[in-house]
Design an enzyme around this catalytic site. Sequence first.
Site, PDB file in Angstrom:
ATOM      1  N   ASP A   1     -41.015  -6.300  -9.958  1.00  0.00           N
ATOM      2  CA  ASP A   1     -41.417  -4.943 -10.351  1.00  0.00           C
ATOM      3  C   ASP A   1     -42.773  -4.944 -11.035  1.00  0.00           C
ATOM      4  OD1 ASP A   1     -38.288  -4.848 -10.199  1.00  0.00           O
ATOM      5  OD2 ASP A   1     -39.099  -2.847  -9.858  1.00  0.00           O
TER       6      ASP A   1
HETATM    7  O1  MRU Z   1     -33.932  -0.704 -10.306  1.00  0.00           O
HETATM    8  P1  MRU Z   1     -34.433  -0.965  -8.919  1.00  0.00           P
HETATM    9  O2  MRU Z   1     -33.350  -0.954  -7.892  1.00  0.00           O
HETATM   10  O3  MRU Z   1     -35.611  -0.088  -8.565  1.00  0.00           O
HETATM   11  O4  MRU Z   1     -34.975  -2.459  -8.984  1.00  0.00           O
HETATM   12  C1  MRU Z   1     -35.469  -3.042  -7.829  1.00  0.00           C
HETATM   13  C2  MRU Z   1     -35.926  -4.441  -8.027  1.00  0.00           C
HETATM   14  O5  MRU Z   1     -35.833  -4.997  -9.087  1.00  0.00           O
HETATM   15  C3  MRU Z   1     -36.605  -5.094  -6.859  1.00  0.00           C
HETATM   16  O6  MRU Z   1     -36.374  -6.472  -6.863  1.00  0.00           O
HETATM   17  C4  MRU Z   1     -38.113  -4.844  -6.932  1.00  0.00           C
HETATM   18  O7  MRU Z   1     -38.396  -3.495  -7.178  1.00  0.00           O
HETATM   19  C5  MRU Z   1     -38.798  -5.246  -5.677  1.00  0.00           C
HETATM   20  S1  MRU Z   1     -38.383  -4.232  -4.288  1.00  0.00           S
HETATM   21  C6  MRU Z   1     -39.307  -4.779  -2.991  1.00  0.00           C
END
Ligand code: MRU
Length: 354
Positions: free
Chosen positions: A249
């Site tokens: 993220d």
């Molecule tokens: O809370 P989320 O579902 O948005 O978290 C998603 C993740 O942590 C993913 O690993 C990250 O965003 C990469 S998605 C290509």
Amino acid sequence: MTLQAIKWNKADGKLEILDQTLLPVITRYVQVKGVEDGWKVINKMQVRGAPAIAIVGCLSLATEIIHHPEYEHKTAFRQDVEGKLNYLVSARPTAVNMKTAANEFINLANNLSKDAQYTLSQMKDKFINEIDEMLRKDVEDNKAIGDWGAREILLNVPKDSFIRILTHCNTGSLATAEYGTALGIIRSLYEKGKLEKVFCTETRPYNQGARLTAYELVHDKIPGTLICDDMVAAALKTKQITAVVVGADRIAANGDTANKIGTYQIAILAKHHNVPFYVAAPRTSIDFHISSGDHIIIEERPEREMTHINDQRVAADGIKCWNPAFDVTPASLITAIITETGVFKPADLIKAKE
Ligand code: MRU
């Protein structure tokens, strides 16, 4: 047929997203009519995953520009998009991709508003075209990440090995424009005939693994096995896993990586079992403005995500909860970061900027 989390038609400015809170039981698209809707679907996690958040946020602005075009002059347009982009960034704080996109489009608006060659109408068209371009660029980047990642993993195993990957959360077509990042590497290995199987974690409390990654694997007939989050150590010890591959993220300049809660403990376990631990992400997930993961704001989500499954309470009434959505894996636990331009050791991440 590939899974489509985002449906966008530039000609009529119609944006729909697959409501990920309902998967895998119900397949329902929700129309996003403007920035307010965009903020809500991101905040409620009807769309999630760092790249998809940025794409849907920006497309929600594009749809608003197409349907509400009554600006008096270029400065009014510039001010409006700046305010709206900053508002979209506030929907979820940890993933950097929406912030990176907002900065880029605010710069574009500033430049175009000063450029006498552009009329208001041309400025709007340019804006919409650039946002539209995000979809194509994301798929292209994901395929490149997939190829770099598959190559890196195959280089580090004996020839003719079959690969077993463990992944966490959902990083696939549902989290991006298509194909995925960590799941893109898994797809690439599968397409090369080199993947034996994938272990995907359940990813409590939102269950991105059990609901979304498992859904994508079944949809694409990629051999997958679901495990609960507390089975990772046992799987690493007994299941001959070749590598762990996860998404990101926000990656700090030193390589510290914020990703879905639970990633950090998987990285510790991978180190203990001598299994390589890779982060796969487009360069838009790298935040070169922050020197380390200590500067990353970690989103905390409502207790209800932990205490309930759908409408059924599963935790004792009255208990307090702590529900951080992400954690930070220190660079020292990361073997390499796989981007669309190459594979970087955390200490060399600055080279990804070039
Ligand atoms: O809370 P989320 O579902 O948005 O978290 C998603 C993740 O942590 C993913 O690993 C990250 O965003 C990469 S998605 C290509």
